[in-house]
Design an enzyme around this catalytic site. Structure first.
Site, mmCIF file in Angstrom:
data_model
loop_
_atom_site.group_PDB
_atom_site.id
_atom_site.type_symbol
_atom_site.label_atom_id
_atom_site.label_comp_id
_atom_site.label_asym_id
_atom_site.label_seq_id
_atom_site.Cartn_x
_atom_site.Cartn_y
_atom_site.Cartn_z
ATOM 1 N N CYS A 233 40.190 43.671 39.556
ATOM 2 C CA CYS A 233 38.838 43.144 39.701
ATOM 3 C C CYS A 233 37.964 43.968 38.772
ATOM 4 C CB CYS A 233 38.367 43.244 41.151
ATOM 5 S SG CYS A 233 36.681 42.642 41.363
ATOM 6 N N ASP B 155 43.618 30.687 46.220
ATOM 7 C CA ASP B 155 44.315 31.911 45.810
ATOM 8 C C ASP B 155 45.517 31.515 44.965
ATOM 9 O OD1 ASP B 155 45.451 34.396 45.594
ATOM 10 O OD2 ASP B 155 45.098 34.949 47.694
ATOM 11 N N GLY C 193 40.634 37.912 39.525
ATOM 12 C CA GLY C 193 40.023 36.698 40.118
ATOM 13 C C GLY C 193 40.982 35.900 40.987
ATOM 14 N N ARG D 95 47.407 33.718 43.309
ATOM 15 C CA ARG D 95 48.237 34.902 43.030
ATOM 16 C C ARG D 95 49.669 34.723 43.512
ATOM 17 N NH1 ARG D 95 44.455 39.316 45.860
ATOM 18 N NH2 ARG D 95 44.172 37.543 47.268
HETATM 19 N N1 LIG Z 1 38.285 33.580 42.219
HETATM 20 C C1 LIG Z 1 37.612 34.591 42.773
HETATM 21 N N2 LIG Z 1 38.206 35.801 42.817
HETATM 22 C C2 LIG Z 1 37.530 36.805 43.397
HETATM 23 C C3 LIG Z 1 36.240 36.644 43.932
HETATM 24 N N3 LIG Z 1 35.828 37.840 44.429
HETATM 25 C C4 LIG Z 1 36.855 38.708 44.215
HETATM 26 N N4 LIG Z 1 37.861 38.094 43.599
HETATM 27 C C5 LIG Z 1 39.194 38.600 43.230
HETATM 28 O O1 LIG Z 1 39.936 38.752 44.433
HETATM 29 C C6 LIG Z 1 40.895 39.753 44.257
HETATM 30 C C7 LIG Z 1 40.713 40.774 45.386
HETATM 31 O O2 LIG Z 1 41.544 40.493 46.387
HETATM 32 P P1 LIG Z 1 42.320 41.747 47.097
HETATM 33 O O3 LIG Z 1 41.301 42.729 47.597
HETATM 34 O O4 LIG Z 1 43.452 42.226 46.282
HETATM 35 O O5 LIG Z 1 43.050 41.030 48.230
HETATM 36 P P2 LIG Z 1 42.525 40.341 49.441
HETATM 37 O O6 LIG Z 1 43.077 38.959 49.460
HETATM 38 O O7 LIG Z 1 41.033 40.451 49.531
HETATM 39 O O8 LIG Z 1 43.219 41.177 50.629
HETATM 40 P P3 LIG Z 1 43.032 42.708 51.049
HETATM 41 O O9 LIG Z 1 44.385 43.302 50.849
HETATM 42 O O10 LIG Z 1 42.675 42.646 52.491
HETATM 43 O O11 LIG Z 1 41.967 43.329 50.208
HETATM 44 C C8 LIG Z 1 40.652 40.363 42.908
HETATM 45 O O12 LIG Z 1 41.577 39.805 41.972
HETATM 46 C C9 LIG Z 1 39.236 39.927 42.581
HETATM 47 O O13 LIG Z 1 39.008 39.830 41.183
HETATM 48 C C10 LIG Z 1 35.642 35.348 43.859
HETATM 49 O O14 LIG Z 1 34.543 35.097 44.331
HETATM 50 N N5 LIG Z 1 36.368 34.372 43.267
HETATM 51 ZN ZN LIG Z 2 36.417 42.329 43.485
#
Ligand SMILES: Nc1nc2c(ncn2[C@@H]2O[C@H](COP(=O)(O)OP(=O)(O)OP(=O)(O)O)[C@@H](O)[C@H]2O)c(=O)[nH]1
Ligand SMILES: [Zn+2]
Length: 362
Positions: free
Chosen positions: A222, A294, A261, A296
């Site tokens: 991120c 998602d 993202g 990923r």
């Molecule tokens: N498409 C998109 N991606 C986002 C947004 N906000 C954050 N991200 C992305 O979300 C991802 C963060 O997710 P993580 O913290 O790894 O995982 P999580 O699904 O939140 O789960 P945790 O392990 O609980 O943190 C990163 O790749 C960020 O760039 C958004 O509004 N839109």
């Molecule tokens: Zn982020």
């Protein structure tokens, strides 16, 4: 013996072509000329229309839903290109940025019946090139002859289709000592796939016992949160808290996965942020762009852990999908360790949406 690139290598070339706005050809029954909507130039659109035939703009069913276009193929829609189509028209279908200002984009004529395999592969390709999920597709009678005549990358559709969803093995490239604020006993490992895709990193803290569950974090890149201190998400605080906990315990492994993202890339994430400024939440914004919430693939995290000799983790996460994917990929999750840090007034709605719509645990 042949020095010719295999299908995985050809796909990497095709992605690079599409990112530059160069068309590619999928050879099958029927064959198809493919261009990415996002990188389409006015000249190439003119050239495409001059070829005649019936070009279509393929979009995902998610995007089609917003546009009220009929997704007869289930997962995608094939919108007929008007004869007077302009690059601005193509952009407005591919990119939801002006949806609210210009909501009446249809009605559309959508193709029904026939074969959508090339369109599906085209969408997978532009997505994996981190472009907007929209592709111009024109059937051509002889793909091989067409590609040779125009000097374009040619892919065999039957070979490309499974290769597009296959996971490329990750190889350790190098690792070196990295003293860090949280622990002087840090080590950075670099992993590289065969398919020309992103490298991923593993930060090892201490020398964790391979026969016991290791404190682990699968962190998705991120740029905004990790590096810029963005308040729109909780990534930066989560990254630092995970490393700090590993430093305190003396052991741990943090995987830094380059899936910016949630797998759509930084440019598309910024498009999603613009939509969020128009009032859509993080899930709706992804859908309006044509993506799943998602995109990923956490299996690559499991691959890296196995390659490092780990088979069980104490996983720092609030995301049950990560736990499920680890288990399904052969990594035992002995414990889920919650990671709740960094809530603020800018990201509280985002965190609530993740809990409500994506199943994150509060
Ligand atoms: N498409 C998109 N991606 C986002 C947004 N906000 C954050 N991200 C992305 O979300 C991802 C963060 O997710 P993580 O913290 O790894 O995982 P999580 O699904 O939140 O789960 P945790 O392990 O609980 O943190 C990163 O790749 C960020 O760039 C958004 O509004 N839109
Ligand atoms: Zn982020």
């Amino acid at each position: 013996m042949t020095l010719a690139p295999d299908i995985i290598e050809q796909l990497a070339r095709a992605r690079a072509d599409l990112r530059m706005g160069v068309p590619i050809v999928l050879c099958g029954a029927p064959s198809a000329l493919v261009m990415a909507a996002e990188t389409l130039s006015a000249q190439r659109l003119t050239d495409l229309l001059a070829l005649g035939g019936a070009p279509v703009l393929a979009i995902t069913a998610r995007r089609a839903q917003t546009l009220k276009a009929r997704a007869y193929d289930g997962d995608l829609a094939r919108i007929a290109l008007p004869e007077d189509a302009t690059p601005a028209w193509v952009q407005s279908i591919a990119d939801p940025a002006d949806d609210l200002r210009a909501p009446m984009k249809g009605p559309f004529t959508c193709a029904r019946g026939g074969n959508a395999d090339a369109h599906r592969a085209a969408l997978d390709l532009v997505k994996s090139a981190r472009l907007l999920p929209a592709a111009l597709v024109l059937e051509v009678p002889d793909g091989s002859e067409f590609a040779t005549r125009h000097g374009l990358t040619l892919l065999d559709l039957a070979a490309a289709t499974p290769a597009l969803t296959a996971r490329s093995p990750l190889h350790p490239v190098v690792n070196a000592r990295l003293p860090m604020e949280v622990s002087e006993a840090g080590r950075l490992h670099i992993y590289r796939p065969d398919d020309g895709g992103e490298e991923h990193y593993a930060i090892e803290i201490g020398r964790p016992d391979r026969s016991a569950p290791v404190l682990a974090r699968l962190h998705s890149a991120c740029f905004t949160g990790d590096l810029m201190g963005s308040l729109k998400c909780d990534c930066g605080p989560q990254l630092r808290a995970a490393l700090a906990q590993m430093g305190d315990e003396g052991h741990g492994v943090l995987l830094y996965l380059n899936q910016e993202g949630r797998g759509i890339g930084l440019a598309n994430k910024m498009r999603a942020y613009s939509l969020q400024d128009q009032g859509f939440d993080t899930v709706e914004a992804n859908h309006r762009l044509g993506f799943e919430d998602d995109e990923r693939d956490f299996r690559l995290g499991a691959d890296i852990l196995k390659s490092m000799g780990f088979s069980a983790v104490r996983l720092l996460t609030n995301n049950p999908r990560k736990v499920k994917m680890m288990t399904a990929s052969g990594i035992e999750v002995a414990e889920r360790v919650p990671l709740k840090v960094g809530e603020n007034r800018h990201n509280s709605a985002y965190l609530a949406t993740k809990a409500k719509k994506s199943g994150h645990l509060l």
